[in-house]
Motif scaffolding. Structure first.
Motif, PDB file in Angstrom:
ATOM      1  N   ARG A 206       0.832  -1.217   0.000  1.00 44.03           N
ATOM      2  CA  ARG A 206       0.000   0.000   0.000  1.00 44.03           C
ATOM      3  C   ARG A 206       0.857   1.254   0.000  1.00 44.03           C
ATOM      4  N   ARG A 207       1.963   1.213   0.740  1.00 40.26           N
ATOM      5  CA  ARG A 207       2.842   2.382   0.852  1.00 40.26           C
ATOM      6  C   ARG A 207       3.903   2.411  -0.256  1.00 40.26           C
ATOM      7  N   GLU A 208       3.811   1.466  -1.203  1.00 35.55           N
ATOM      8  CA  GLU A 208       4.742   1.352  -2.330  1.00 35.55           C
ATOM      9  C   GLU A 208       6.178   1.110  -1.875  1.00 35.55           C
ATOM     10  N   ARG A 209       6.325   0.532  -0.678  1.00 36.54           N
ATOM     11  CA  ARG A 209       7.658   0.090  -0.247  1.00 36.54           C
ATOM     12  C   ARG A 209       8.020  -1.217  -0.936  1.00 36.54           C
ATOM     13  N   ILE A 210       7.010  -1.904  -1.417  1.00 37.14           N
ATOM     14  CA  ILE A 210       7.181  -3.105  -2.235  1.00 37.14           C
ATOM     15  C   ILE A 210       6.284  -2.952  -3.455  1.00 37.14           C
ATOM     16  N   THR A 211       6.867  -3.140  -4.646  1.00 37.13           N
ATOM     17  CA  THR A 211       6.080  -3.024  -5.880  1.00 37.13           C
ATOM     18  C   THR A 211       6.053  -4.323  -6.673  1.00 37.13           C
ATOM     19  N   ALA A 212       6.835  -5.313  -6.237  1.00 43.33           N
ATOM     20  CA  ALA A 212       6.882  -6.580  -6.956  1.00 43.33           C
ATOM     21  C   ALA A 212       7.095  -7.730  -5.976  1.00 43.33           C
ATOM     22  N   VAL A 213       6.482  -8.880  -6.270  1.00 42.23           N
ATOM     23  CA  VAL A 213       6.599 -10.062  -5.422  1.00 42.23           C
ATOM     24  C   VAL A 213       6.946 -11.265  -6.285  1.00 42.23           C
ATOM     25  N   PHE A 214       7.986 -11.993  -5.879  1.00 43.67           N
ATOM     26  CA  PHE A 214       8.350 -13.257  -6.512  1.00 43.67           C
ATOM     27  C   PHE A 214       7.983 -14.381  -5.550  1.00 43.67           C
ATOM     28  N   ALA A 215       7.076 -15.266  -5.966  1.00 45.68           N
ATOM     29  CA  ALA A 215       6.713 -16.443  -5.176  1.00 45.68           C
ATOM     30  C   ALA A 215       7.410 -17.655  -5.787  1.00 45.68           C
ATOM     31  N   THR A 216       8.036 -18.470  -4.966  1.00 48.93           N
ATOM     32  CA  THR A 216       8.864 -19.556  -5.495  1.00 48.93           C
ATOM     33  C   THR A 216       8.076 -20.783  -5.924  1.00 48.93           C
ATOM     34  N   ASN A 217       6.753 -20.723  -5.867  1.00 48.19           N
ATOM     35  CA  ASN A 217       5.940 -21.643  -6.670  1.00 48.19           C
ATOM     36  C   ASN A 217       4.630 -20.955  -7.035  1.00 48.19           C
TER      37      ASN A 217
END
Length: 335
Positions: free
Chosen positions: A233-244
């Motif tokens: 929400r705070r744009e501290r994270i913009t991308a997520v990699f899930a390992t499956n």
């Protein structure tokens, strides 16, 4: 029902000679073999496979342990192994361990006690190499998809570290600099995927990604995304990699439930390219493994060793992976 005694009487030989013709364990002259097989054809005799196998000291059964048959990746892996087994006239004993160490140990003990000819092991909560050796003894073993460090067995695995690197390069090319990884503890494959991503991410000069545990399940992905909500929400994270992929799909669902669009508010990339990855909306960007080849090659290695009565050697076969870019990843939103 036609019996061996009937075949022996028709061919004018002993029942022992018929058995030796079927098993190949004792020399029988070509002329006598021809008489026996002609008698079998005339009478419509079909060998009883179970009795024949027992006479040969084998069951023609292969044990397969997978951690989660509800995950279509492992269903496809099992299918590939089964196809290779059936072509070689072997049957499969399937065990689903549920990522539970105690259940895996129980299945290994059960498989050993039921006298299968060999084991293909796609572990989810692996015992140590010493436990594995103690549980299976000299029973032939092949590892597929997941390794047990120190185990002296052939391994068939995808290039997991490269897969993680491909994801990091893709997200960086889109302009992302702040990322999270949903992974899991205890699995070498997940750790290698995480390591490949983190190393490439840091080499690009980006801040170290946040790493959270998702347990390799859909529900785990939902829970892990819940931990990341505020940062997204705070744009501290913009991308997520899930390992499956299951964790990736769980994360997509949780973010959307919270009103966060994918990829408008957060890009998500998975790993495996299961069937659902290309069917959901948004379609999932993911790393594809050649799961059919993984399963078939692992089964073939085990069965070849059984048929040739040769010991298995601890070789390592690494399969290529590739990134499939779809709709779940895009450039980061700009405030």
């Amino acid at each position: 029902m036609v019996s061996i005694a009937d075949v022996a009487a028709r061919a004018g030989v002993s029942q022992t000679t018929v058995s030796h013709t079927l098993s190949g364990k004792r020399a029988v002259s070509p002329q006598v073999q021809a008489r026996v097989r002609a008698a079998m054809a005339e009478l419509g005799y079909r060998p009883r496979r179970t009795a024949q196998n027992l006479a040969e000291g084998r069951t023609r059964l292969v044990g397969l342990i997978v951690p989660d048959i509800s995950n279509s990746f492992f269903a496809e892996l099992a299918k590939g192994i089964e196809e290779a087994a059936i072509r070689a006239e072997y049957n499969l004993v399937l065990c689903n361990s549920g990522f539970n160490h105690e259940r895996e140990v129980l299945y290994l003990e059960t498989i050993q006690s039921r006298a299968v000819d060999g084991v293909v092991y796609a572990t989810g909560a692996p015992p140590t190499d010493s436990e594995l050796a103690s549980l299976l003894g000299d029973l032939p073993l092949v590892l597929v998809d997941e390794e047990v460090p120190g185990a002296r067995a052939p391994l068939f695995v995808s290039d997991n570290e490269k897969g993680g690197r491909l994801v990091a390069e893709h997200l960086r090319a889109l302009g992302h600099t702040r990322a999270a990884v949903i992974s899991t503890q205890g699995l070498v494959s997940a750790q290698n995927r995480t390591d490949g991503f983190v190393r490439t991410w840091r080499e690009a000069g980006c801040p170290p990604p946040v790493v959270v545990d998702g347990g390799f399940t859909y529900d785990g992905g939902v829970a892990a995304a819940g931990e990341l909500l505020e940062a997204v929400r705070r744009e501290r994270i913009t991308a997520v990699f899930a390992t499956n992929d299951l964790m990736a799909l769980g994360a997509v669902a949780r973010f959307e439930q919270a009103g966060l669009g994918c990829p408008a508010d957060v890009s998500i990339v998975g790993f495996d390219d299961i069937a659902f990855a290309g069917l959901v909306r948004p379609r999932l960007t993911t790393v594809r493994q050649d799961v059919a080849q993984l399963g078939q090659q692992a089964a073939r290695a085990l069965i070849d060793a059984l048929e040739e009565k040769k010991p298995l050697t601890p070789t390592r076969r690494v399969f290529a992976v590739e990134l499939h870019v779809r709709e779940s990843s895009g450039p980061p939103a700009r405030s």
